[in-house]
Write a protein that holds these residues in place. Structure first.
Motif, short mmCIF file in Angstrom:
data_model
loop_
_atom_site.label_atom_id
_atom_site.label_comp_id
_atom_site.label_asym_id
_atom_site.label_seq_id
_atom_site.Cartn_x
_atom_site.Cartn_y
_atom_site.Cartn_z
N TYR A 149 79.64 5.22 8.54
CA TYR A 149 79.73 6.74 8.40
C TYR A 149 78.48 7.27 7.54
O TYR A 149 78.39 8.43 7.56
CB TYR A 149 80.84 6.97 8.19
N GLY A 150 77.82 6.52 6.62
CA GLY A 150 76.86 7.15 5.79
C GLY A 150 75.51 7.32 6.25
O GLY A 150 75.28 6.47 7.11
N VAL A 151 74.75 8.05 5.91
CA VAL A 151 73.53 8.23 6.07
C VAL A 151 72.60 8.26 4.77
O VAL A 151 72.86 9.27 3.70
CB VAL A 151 73.22 9.51 6.99
N SER A 152 71.75 7.33 4.73
CA SER A 152 70.85 7.16 3.31
C SER A 152 69.96 8.17 3.50
O SER A 152 69.67 8.61 4.25
CB SER A 152 70.51 5.69 3.19
N ALA A 153 69.35 8.32 2.23
CA ALA A 153 67.87 9.18 2.25
C ALA A 153 66.99 8.61 3.04
O ALA A 153 66.22 9.47 3.62
CB ALA A 153 67.56 9.44 0.47
N GLN A 154 66.84 7.38 2.98
CA GLN A 154 65.68 6.86 3.87
C GLN A 154 66.14 6.98 5.32
O GLN A 154 65.20 7.41 6.11
CB GLN A 154 65.62 5.45 3.67
N GLU A 155 67.37 6.98 5.62
CA GLU A 155 67.80 6.97 7.13
C GLU A 155 67.40 8.55 7.59
O GLU A 155 67.05 9.00 8.68
CB GLU A 155 69.09 6.83 7.53
N ALA A 156 67.69 9.49 6.49
CA ALA A 156 67.90 10.83 6.83
C ALA A 156 66.47 11.30 7.22
O ALA A 156 66.15 12.07 8.03
CB ALA A 156 68.30 11.81 5.68
N ALA A 157 65.39 10.52 6.63
CA ALA A 157 63.95 11.00 6.71
C ALA A 157 63.39 10.49 8.16
O ALA A 157 62.51 11.05 8.60
CB ALA A 157 63.35 10.37 5.44
N SER A 158 64.17 9.55 8.51
CA SER A 158 63.94 9.03 9.71
C SER A 158 64.59 9.28 11.11
O SER A 158 64.61 8.74 12.06
CB SER A 158 63.62 7.38 9.78
N SER A 159 65.75 10.04 10.77
CA SER A 159 66.59 10.48 11.88
C SER A 159 66.88 11.62 11.90
O SER A 159 66.18 12.71 11.21
CB SER A 159 67.78 9.60 11.72
N ALA A 160 67.83 12.22 12.75
CA ALA A 160 68.05 13.61 12.98
C ALA A 160 69.34 14.33 11.96
O ALA A 160 69.87 15.31 12.31
CB ALA A 160 68.32 13.90 14.46
N PHE A 161 69.78 13.44 11.16
CA PHE A 161 70.91 13.37 10.38
C PHE A 161 70.41 13.75 8.74
O PHE A 161 69.48 13.21 8.36
CB PHE A 161 71.82 12.29 10.48
N ALA A 162 71.21 14.76 8.17
CA ALA A 162 71.10 15.01 6.81
C ALA A 162 71.73 13.73 6.05
O ALA A 162 72.64 13.14 6.65
CB ALA A 162 71.79 16.18 6.35
N ALA A 163 71.36 13.57 4.74
CA ALA A 163 72.00 12.31 4.09
C ALA A 163 73.52 12.63 3.77
O ALA A 163 73.71 13.90 3.80
CB ALA A 163 71.23 12.34 2.79
N TYR A 164 74.15 11.63 3.88
CA TYR A 164 75.85 11.84 3.87
C TYR A 164 76.21 10.61 3.37
O TYR A 164 75.90 9.38 3.70
CB TYR A 164 76.17 12.02 5.27
#
Length: 263
Positions: free
Chosen positions: A188-203
């Motif tokens: 369920y989390g979104v890391s800062a790295q994932e946020a930079a490469s996806s459509a989601f904000a960090a969570y």
């Protein structure tokens, strides 16, 4: 009882198997070394926890006990340290199995940029006892695959069952699931790295109660050794799991039907 599904809980076979075996399993196990049930089913379930898309697949049903001590079932291969002891039929068990709980980018294009959480090995410990009208189960499991969630979850449930005629048995199993930060972060989390490469904000997703739900099942005995079953499981995501941007649907349903054979 688990089929090859990408959902967080085993597909709803465990309750059905427990109910059907429970009618005469104790007597059988005293008479023979190997006892239990096998079968197959078909079911529909979310692609992953929080998905708004379903997948339909066939799945096997296996619940075998050897000499009332060792077992092979949805939890994997394990043993009873204590079984049906005392007035409350207390059982304590340990197992190693395979966790089908996963979330892959190929499941949904919206997941592009997030890391895959793959299925893998799982360790579990269980405690079960009777409280009169129901059997209470406490289960703790931990993922040990480096490509999986590597998290820990605890589930408490209570199974209720009664006959509705000579052949039809109705069952209900409410449950509550807690997960630790590793599991919550993976799914369920979104890391800062994932946020930079996806459509989601960090969570940031932390530990806490992850879901609550109920499983309902009906089984009909065709013969003393053969039965048909149908089940539905509905659960609601809670806390950080519910609020996650990756949870496209926080109220999820699984359905299944199939046949089992006792021996």
């Amino acid at each position: 009882m688990a089929g090859p599904y990408k959902t967080s809980l085993p597909f709803p076979c465990a309750l059905m198997v427990a109910v059907l075996c429970g009618q005469h399993a104790a007597a059988n196990e005293r008479e023979r070394d190997l006892s239990g049930v096998i079968g197959f089913g078909i079911g529909s379930a979310p692609e992953f926890s929080g998905s708004d898309k379903d997948t339909t697949e066939l799945f096997p049903i296996i619940d075998l006990t050897w000499r009332d001590r060792y077992f092979l079932n949805d939890r994997g291969l394990g043993f009873y340290a204590l079984r049906n002891a005392g007035r409350r039929n207390l059982s304590v068990s340990f197992a190693i199995g395979y966790d089908f709980d996963e979330r892959l980018a190929e499941d949904d294009a919206r997941l592009t940029g997030l890391r895959d959480v793959e299925a893998g090995a799982l360790l579990s410990a269980g405690l079960a006892f009777d409280v009169g009208a129901a059997e209470v189960d406490l289960e703790l499991n931990h993922g040990i695959s480096s490509k999986g969630h590597e998290g820990t979850r605890a589930t408490i449930s209570a199974a209720f069952s009664r006959m509705a005629g000579d052949r039809l048995r109705l069952s209900a199993r409410p449950f509550l699931v807690w997960s630790d930060g590793s599991y919550a972060s993976a799914f369920y989390g979104v890391s800062a790295q994932e946020a930079a490469s996806s459509a989601f904000a960090a969570y940031d997703a932390g530990s806490g109660f992850e879901r609550v739900g109920i499983e309902l099942q009906a089984s009909y005995s065709l013969t003393p050794r053969t039965a048909l079953f149908a089940g539905i499981e509905h659960f609601q995501l809670l806390g950080d799991a519910k609020d996650s941007p990756i949870s496209f649907d926080d109220a999820l349903t699984e359905i299944s039907t199939g046949v089992i054979f006792r021996f």
